[in-house]
Design a protein around this motif. Structure first.
Motif, PDB file in Angstrom:
ATOM      1  N   LEU A 193       0.834  -1.196   0.000  1.00 39.15           N
ATOM      2  CA  LEU A 193       0.000   0.000   0.000  1.00 39.15           C
ATOM      3  C   LEU A 193       0.873   1.252   0.000  1.00 39.15           C
ATOM      4  N   HIS A 194       1.911   1.205   0.801  1.00 42.76           N
ATOM      5  CA  HIS A 194       2.833   2.333   0.861  1.00 42.76           C
ATOM      6  C   HIS A 194       3.481   2.560  -0.499  1.00 42.76           C
ATOM      7  N   ALA A 195       3.890   1.466  -1.133  1.00 44.08           N
ATOM      8  CA  ALA A 195       4.546   1.577  -2.441  1.00 44.08           C
ATOM      9  C   ALA A 195       3.575   2.133  -3.484  1.00 44.08           C
ATOM     10  N   ARG A 196       2.314   1.685  -3.442  1.00 41.95           N
ATOM     11  CA  ARG A 196       1.331   2.123  -4.447  1.00 41.95           C
ATOM     12  C   ARG A 196       0.913   3.570  -4.260  1.00 41.95           C
ATOM     13  N   THR A 197       0.759   3.998  -3.007  1.00 48.85           N
ATOM     14  CA  THR A 197       0.200   5.335  -2.750  1.00 48.85           C
ATOM     15  C   THR A 197       1.273   6.402  -2.589  1.00 48.85           C
ATOM     16  N   GLY A 198       2.486   6.004  -2.209  1.00 50.74           N
ATOM     17  CA  GLY A 198       3.520   6.996  -1.935  1.00 50.74           C
ATOM     18  C   GLY A 198       3.231   7.823  -0.691  1.00 50.74           C
ATOM     19  N   LEU A 199       2.291   7.351   0.146  1.00 54.15           N
ATOM     20  CA  LEU A 199       1.949   8.073   1.376  1.00 54.15           C
ATOM     21  C   LEU A 199       3.142   8.144   2.327  1.00 54.15           C
ATOM     22  N   THR A 200       3.208   9.221   3.083  1.00 56.46           N
ATOM     23  CA  THR A 200       4.183   9.321   4.162  1.00 56.46           C
ATOM     24  C   THR A 200       3.566   8.672   5.390  1.00 56.46           C
ATOM     25  N   ILE A 201       4.256   7.678   5.937  1.00 50.70           N
ATOM     26  CA  ILE A 201       3.678   6.884   7.030  1.00 50.70           C
ATOM     27  C   ILE A 201       4.598   6.897   8.242  1.00 50.70           C
ATOM     28  N   VAL A 202       4.026   7.123   9.416  1.00 52.92           N
ATOM     29  CA  VAL A 202       4.750   6.923  10.674  1.00 52.92           C
ATOM     30  C   VAL A 202       3.990   5.866  11.457  1.00 52.92           C
ATOM     31  N   MET A 203       4.662   4.764  11.739  1.00 52.20           N
ATOM     32  CA  MET A 203       4.015   3.637  12.419  1.00 52.20           C
ATOM     33  C   MET A 203       4.691   3.353  13.759  1.00 52.20           C
ATOM     34  N   VAL A 204       3.883   3.252  14.793  1.00 52.05           N
ATOM     35  CA  VAL A 204       4.384   2.865  16.116  1.00 52.05           C
ATOM     36  C   VAL A 204       4.375   1.351  16.237  1.00 52.05           C
ATOM     37  N   THR A 205       5.452   0.776  16.720  1.00 54.27           N
ATOM     38  CA  THR A 205       5.468  -0.651  17.005  1.00 54.27           C
ATOM     39  C   THR A 205       6.492  -0.962  18.096  1.00 54.27           C
ATOM     40  N   HIS A 206       6.215  -2.014  18.887  1.00 52.83           N
ATOM     41  CA  HIS A 206       7.222  -2.472  19.849  1.00 52.83           C
ATOM     42  C   HIS A 206       7.931  -3.702  19.284  1.00 52.83           C
ATOM     43  N   ASP A 207       7.534  -4.094  18.042  1.00 53.54           N
ATOM     44  CA  ASP A 207       8.007  -5.340  17.444  1.00 53.54           C
ATOM     45  C   ASP A 207       9.132  -5.027  16.450  1.00 53.54           C
ATOM     46  N   GLN A 208      10.347  -5.412  16.815  1.00 45.06           N
ATOM     47  CA  GLN A 208      11.485  -5.032  15.975  1.00 45.06           C
ATOM     48  C   GLN A 208      11.440  -5.696  14.599  1.00 45.06           C
ATOM     49  N   VAL A 209      10.839  -6.885  14.501  1.00 45.25           N
ATOM     50  CA  VAL A 209      10.745  -7.539  13.189  1.00 45.25           C
ATOM     51  C   VAL A 209       9.847  -6.717  12.269  1.00 45.25           C
ATOM     52  N   GLU A 210       8.725  -6.252  12.833  1.00 43.73           N
ATOM     53  CA  GLU A 210       7.818  -5.392  12.084  1.00 43.73           C
ATOM     54  C   GLU A 210       8.552  -4.148  11.579  1.00 43.73           C
ATOM     55  N   ALA A 211       9.262  -3.496  12.474  1.00 49.38           N
ATOM     56  CA  ALA A 211       9.976  -2.270  12.100  1.00 49.38           C
ATOM     57  C   ALA A 211      11.039  -2.564  11.047  1.00 49.38           C
ATOM     58  N   MET A 212      11.805  -3.632  11.249  1.00 46.62           N
ATOM     59  CA  MET A 212      12.894  -3.961  10.334  1.00 46.62           C
ATOM     60  C   MET A 212      12.375  -4.308   8.944  1.00 46.62           C
ATOM     61  N   THR A 213      11.248  -5.033   8.881  1.00 43.33           N
ATOM     62  CA  THR A 213      10.771  -5.509   7.582  1.00 43.33           C
ATOM     63  C   THR A 213       9.959  -4.459   6.837  1.00 43.33           C
ATOM     64  N   MET A 214       9.342  -3.513   7.568  1.00 47.12           N
ATOM     65  CA  MET A 214       8.421  -2.602   6.897  1.00 47.12           C
ATOM     66  C   MET A 214       8.983  -1.212   6.636  1.00 47.12           C
ATOM     67  N   ALA A 215       9.831  -0.720   7.523  1.00 51.59           N
ATOM     68  CA  ALA A 215      10.153   0.706   7.489  1.00 51.59           C
ATOM     69  C   ALA A 215      11.348   1.033   6.599  1.00 51.59           C
ATOM     70  N   ASP A 216      11.318   2.247   6.000  1.00 53.06           N
ATOM     71  CA  ASP A 216      12.493   2.778   5.313  1.00 53.06           C
ATOM     72  C   ASP A 216      13.530   3.215   6.338  1.00 53.06           C
ATOM     73  N   ARG A 217      13.035   3.849   7.413  1.00 51.75           N
ATOM     74  CA  ARG A 217      13.910   4.220   8.516  1.00 51.75           C
ATOM     75  C   ARG A 217      13.214   3.927   9.834  1.00 51.75           C
ATOM     76  N   ILE A 218      14.015   3.663  10.846  1.00 49.97           N
ATOM     77  CA  ILE A 218      13.496   3.325  12.166  1.00 49.97           C
ATOM     78  C   ILE A 218      14.017   4.352  13.162  1.00 49.97           C
ATOM     79  N   ALA A 219      13.110   4.887  13.988  1.00 51.51           N
ATOM     80  CA  ALA A 219      13.530   5.713  15.122  1.00 51.51           C
ATOM     81  C   ALA A 219      13.408   4.835  16.363  1.00 51.51           C
ATOM     82  N   VAL A 220      14.551   4.441  16.909  1.00 54.96           N
ATOM     83  CA  VAL A 220      14.523   3.591  18.110  1.00 54.96           C
ATOM     84  C   VAL A 220      14.390   4.505  19.323  1.00 54.96           C
ATOM     85  N   MET A 221      13.369   4.240  20.131  1.00 53.74           N
ATOM     86  CA  MET A 221      13.095   5.081  21.294  1.00 53.74           C
ATOM     87  C   MET A 221      13.297   4.314  22.586  1.00 53.74           C
TER      88      MET A 221
END
Ligand SMILES: Nc1ncnc2c1ncn2[C@@H]1O[C@H](COP(=O)(O)OP(=O)(O)O)[C@@H](O)[C@H]1O
Ligand SMILES: [Mg+2]
Length: 374
Positions: A193-221
């Motif tokens: 969906l991100h690839a098709r729409t080109g939307l800017t997305i910020v996603m919260v997750t506590h799951d590092q696999v999710e962050a690693m597989t989905m995000a262009d960049r990760i902000a580790v907090m």
């Protein structure tokens, strides 16, 4: 170039699409966010990753306008939005609990935000059809939410957020109510969906696999602060601190505490070790500060106990994972994990651990990564 109006501490914010600066928020005097700066580029998919309670949702809600900051500014597409109420920010929101209206059909749910904006019916219907097509639910437009699976409901919530054509899409743990199989497929769908729409997305997750597989960049907090904002590869290979190294990767990096001994030999607990000259160079900061090596399975190989420069160790357990096995070894009272392919023979008893790739070195006191030697 757009003038942002005030001095933002010398940071070049003009290039970022979403720019968060000096954002601070306390609840009843307890800080939840401590002066966070974060830049997100247009079309980027950024994950806010960190353990429960570190302030991820607070940051997202501040951007959405659901919370008021104590300090800080937010710029979206060169416009200061901090003073705007949530509904005027053109931001789409999806939460963990999909919060669909149970008495409305799928189509009505998706149209809701458009009706709120008094959009003409024909245009609204086109938008609803487009949004449902994007999440591949056109065929379920007439269903009620109770007639959908959890994954389908989550996609309706996504379609509802997308239908308003938001300038920014914020997702708070969007997959955590789904079972493991569904989570994996919705993960892929979100990425597409991100690839098709080109939307800017910020996603919260506590799951590092999710962050690693989905995000262009990760902000580790951690604890109300952003520790590192980087690509998944940089986060994995060049973690800024031991916290990041231990939070990311499956299995996470093991911290091997190394003490200097005399004659070029080092102590790992009560085990004496003569590392290779290359690794000795990596360990050079040990003359100034207490250090630990951040060791992932890819840094390590299993060898015989008497191999040159091997770290003496003992095998404790072997985890069978089909294509590979994870061998857990103990060296001087500390545990390391080595990956073996399923057909490699596993030796038993006393073994050696070879460090085959230069690992990051951390200052044990500050937790920060030290500049790599060589
Ligand atoms: N409405 C609130 N009132 C008081 N404390 C809150 C509230 N919301 C969050 N907190 C606290 O602020 C901290 C950050 O919370 P949150 O942003 O929800 O973290 P995360 O989303 O990373 O789990 C936590 O210590 C949490 O208990
Ligand atoms: Mg949260």
């Amino acid at each position: 170039m757009t003038d942002h109006g005030d001095n933002q501490q010398g940071r070049n914010l003009t290039s970022a699409y979403l720019s968060i600066s000096g954002m601070a928020k306390a609840y009843r005097g307890t800080p939840a966010l401590k002066s966070v700066d974060l830049d997100v580029n247009e079309g980027e998919f950024v994950a806010l990753l960190g353990p429960s309670g570190c302030g991820k949702s607070t940051l997202l809600r501040l951007v959405a306008g659901l919370l008021e900051p104590d300090e800080g500014t937010i710029t979206l597409a060169d416009q200061r939005i901090g003073h705007l109420p949530a509904y005027k920010r053109d931001i789409g929101l999806v939460f963990q609990n999909y919060a669909l209206f149970p008495h409305m059909t799928v189509a009505r749910n998706v149209r809701f935000g458009l009706d709120m904006r008094n959009m003409p019916r024909a245009e609204a219907e086109t938008r609803v059809a487009d949004a449902l097509a994007l999440v591949k639910l056109e065929h379920l437009a007439a269903r009620m939410p109770s007639e959908l699976s959890g994954g389908q409901q989550q996609r309706v919530a996504l379609a509802r957020a997308i239908a308003i054509r938001p300038r920014l899409l914020l997702l708070d743990e969007p997959l955590s109510n789904l079972d493991a199989v569904l989570r994996a497929s919705v993960r892929t769908e979100l990425r597409e969906l991100h690839a098709r729409t080109g939307l800017t997305i910020v996603m919260v997750t506590h799951d590092q696999v999710e962050a690693m597989t989905m995000a262009d960049r990760i902000a580790v907090m951690s604890d109300g602060e952003v520790l590192q904002h980087d690509t998944p590869q940089q986060i994995y290979e060049q973690p800024a601190s031991d916290f990041v190294a231990k939070f990311v990767g499956t299995p996470p990096a093991a911290m091997l505490q190394v003490d200097r001994k005399i004659d070029g030999r080092f102590a790992v607990g009560d085990t004496i070790w003569s590392p290779s000259p290359e690794l000795e160079a990596v360990l050079a900061p040990i003359q100034r500060v207490a250090v630990a090596l951040g060791l992932r399975p890819d840094h390590l190989a299993l060898t015989s106990a008497d191999a040159p420069h091997a770290l003496p160790a003992t095998i404790r357990t072997v985890e069978y994972l089909g294509a590979e096995r994870l061998v857990h070894v103990e060296a001087g009272g500390q545990m390391l994990v080595i990956r073996l392919s399923a057909d490699e023979p596993v030796v038993t008893g006393a073994v050696g651990v070879a460090i085959v790739k230069s690992p990051p070195v951390f200052d044990l006191t500050t937790g920060l990564r030290l500049g790599r030697a060589g």
